[in-house]
Design a protein around this motif. Structure first.
Motif, PDB file in Angstrom:
ATOM      1  N   ILE A 232       0.300  -0.983   0.115  1.00 50.93           N
ATOM      2  CA  ILE A 232      -0.202   0.126  -0.338  1.00 50.93           C
ATOM      3  C   ILE A 232       0.720   1.067  -0.003  1.00 50.93           C
ATOM      4  O   ILE A 232       0.424   2.349  -0.838  1.00 50.93           O
ATOM      5  N   GLY A 233       2.193   1.347   0.853  1.00 50.23           N
ATOM      6  CA  GLY A 233       2.779   2.545   0.836  1.00 50.23           C
ATOM      7  C   GLY A 233       3.801   2.702  -0.669  1.00 50.23           C
ATOM      8  O   GLY A 233       4.058   3.369  -1.554  1.00 50.23           O
ATOM      9  N   GLY A 234       3.585   1.610  -0.927  1.00 53.96           N
ATOM     10  CA  GLY A 234       4.016   2.126  -2.778  1.00 53.96           C
ATOM     11  C   GLY A 234       5.901   2.550  -2.427  1.00 53.96           C
ATOM     12  O   GLY A 234       6.364   2.720  -3.604  1.00 53.96           O
ATOM     13  N   ASN A 235       6.357   1.280  -1.511  1.00 53.96           N
ATOM     14  CA  ASN A 235       7.584   1.991  -1.511  1.00 53.96           C
ATOM     15  C   ASN A 235       8.586   0.552  -1.265  1.00 53.96           C
ATOM     16  O   ASN A 235       8.357  -0.527  -0.448  1.00 53.96           O
ATOM     17  N   ILE A 236      10.463   0.527  -1.173  1.00 55.19           N
ATOM     18  CA  ILE A 236      10.712  -0.256  -0.656  1.00 55.19           C
ATOM     19  C   ILE A 236      11.856  -0.008   0.717  1.00 55.19           C
ATOM     20  O   ILE A 236      12.503   1.324   0.464  1.00 55.19           O
ATOM     21  N   SER A 237      11.770  -0.199   1.610  1.00 59.36           N
ATOM     22  CA  SER A 237      12.303   0.191   3.002  1.00 59.36           C
ATOM     23  C   SER A 237      13.314  -0.224   2.711  1.00 59.36           C
ATOM     24  O   SER A 237      13.645  -1.804   2.521  1.00 59.36           O
ATOM     25  N   VAL A 238      14.467  -0.133   2.676  1.00 56.87           N
ATOM     26  CA  VAL A 238      16.238  -0.385   3.188  1.00 56.87           C
ATOM     27  C   VAL A 238      17.157  -0.017   4.510  1.00 56.87           C
ATOM     28  O   VAL A 238      16.304   0.770   5.291  1.00 56.87           O
TER      29      VAL A 238
END
Length: 355
Positions: A232-238
């Motif tokens: 849902i956030g549309g991102n990749i956490s590093v």
């Protein structure tokens, strides 16, 4: 966001059947069998099909379906979902569960399938509706995210003995073990967290807040960072593994729907299945820039993704078109579509040992 169906081509219908030194040493050992196997070119693609309760087996050399492994005689009630491959590529582990999560049913288990025979050689009682599964780099531990009970658990791969079970976030889903074998990371959809478990001390280290609805987690090949997809956030956490903290967020856009991922160390890329967008995102792991978005000729709703050990091909499990898209890593274009079972969910690559 719904998109018009991509251009389709007719799928081929198959027949139906000290720390740093320790880290470096373990990583090298983990890579040796796969490196040797690369010379054989004998890979098998395994695709777990949720709704037909089976696993499609594809020969990567000619992209033909060569077998279909039945998981249960009750499709629609029992389903295979997440999978993992042993360090030498010889075993595929599949998490099995029922469709209506309850605390535990006899169907909640993990299966180990021998790549040479496609026979189930081990069953591990898991409980708690296991959704995804991971293997330690030495092949001795199996870890699972137990969705129904908001737990993560580790098991002895040989005996099936439960080594530890831990409370994590709600609706646990993704799980991965760091390349040095020290930590298991487990995502939780509803609490937007990753729980870090020390696999030696068998204790929870911390909980990390990540993007909205995290699905899967994968480590870089050197183990320095972990990537977590947020649908849902549309991102990749590093996540920096040394500090277990988010150090960067790769924004793919709110309509990107990232789910399953795989790091390819051959080309320094992170491949991300775009789920409901029917796309695959290609990220440079050095710069964390999106270098390509593959949409043309993609199957619908790619949920799972796997890369051959030589980095030449990428396979996606497409849940709405019941198919597998084959992507050439050189041109980053779809070169084939293969019919799978109903509700293709995850993909993994096994290695047939050289004779």
């Amino acid at each position: 966001m719904d998109r018009p169906d991509p251009p389709r081509f007719v799928p081929r219908m198959p027949p139906r059947r000290s720390w740093a030194w320790t880290t470096l040493a373990l990583f090298v050992l983990a890579c040796l069998p796969l490196a040797a196997a690369q010379e054989t070119g004998s890979y098998r693609v395994y695709v777990a099909n949720e709704f037909s309760a089976d696993i499609t087996v594809i020969d990567s050399e000619n992209d033909e379906v060569i077998d279909t492994i039945s998981i249960s005689g009750r499709p629609g009630e029992v389903r295979p979902r997440g999978m993992a491959v042993s360090p030498d590529g010889s075993l595929i582990y599949a998490s099995i569960s029922d469709f209506n999560p309850v605390l535990e049913t006899p169907e909640d288990k993990i299966l180990a399938i021998d790549v040479r025979s496609n026979e189930v050689v081990t069953e591990i009682r898991a409980g708690g509706n296991p959704e995804r599964v991971a293997i330690s780099p030495d092949g001795r531990q199996v870890w699972a995210a137990l969705e129904a009970t908001a737990q993560g658990a580790g098991y002895d791969a040989e005996t099936g003995e439960q080594l530890g079970i831990f409370q994590v976030g709600i609706e646990s889903e993704g799980v991965a073990v760091s390349p040095d074998g020290r930590f298991a990371y487990i995502t939780a959809e509803a609490t937007h967290t990753v729980t870090v478990i020390d696999t030696e001390k068998m204790e929870v280290v911390t909980h990390v807040l990540v993007g909205n609805r995290p699905r899967e987690v994968d480590f870089s090949s050197d183990g320095s960072v972990a990537y977590v997809s947020a649908e849902i956030g549309g991102n990749i956490s590093v996540i920096d593994v040394a500090s277990h903290s988010v150090v960067e967020t790769i924004d793919l856009g709110l309509d990107s729907r990232p789910v399953e991922m795989q790091v390819d160390p051959n080309r320094g890329r992170l491949y991300v299945a775009g789920g409901g967008t029917s796309a695959v995102y290609v990220i440079d792991t050095d710069t964390h820039e999106v270098i390509a978005t593959i949409r043309e000729r993609m199957g619908r709703r790619p949920w799972g993704i796997a890369v051959t050990p030589d980095g030449e091909k990428i396979y996606t499990a497409n849940g709405l078109s019941d198919s597998v898209s084959v992507i050439d890593a050189e041109c980053l274009c779809v070169v084939d579509e293969i019919q799978a079972g109903r509700g293709a969910h995850s993909a993994e690559i096994g290695v047939v040992p050289a004779r």
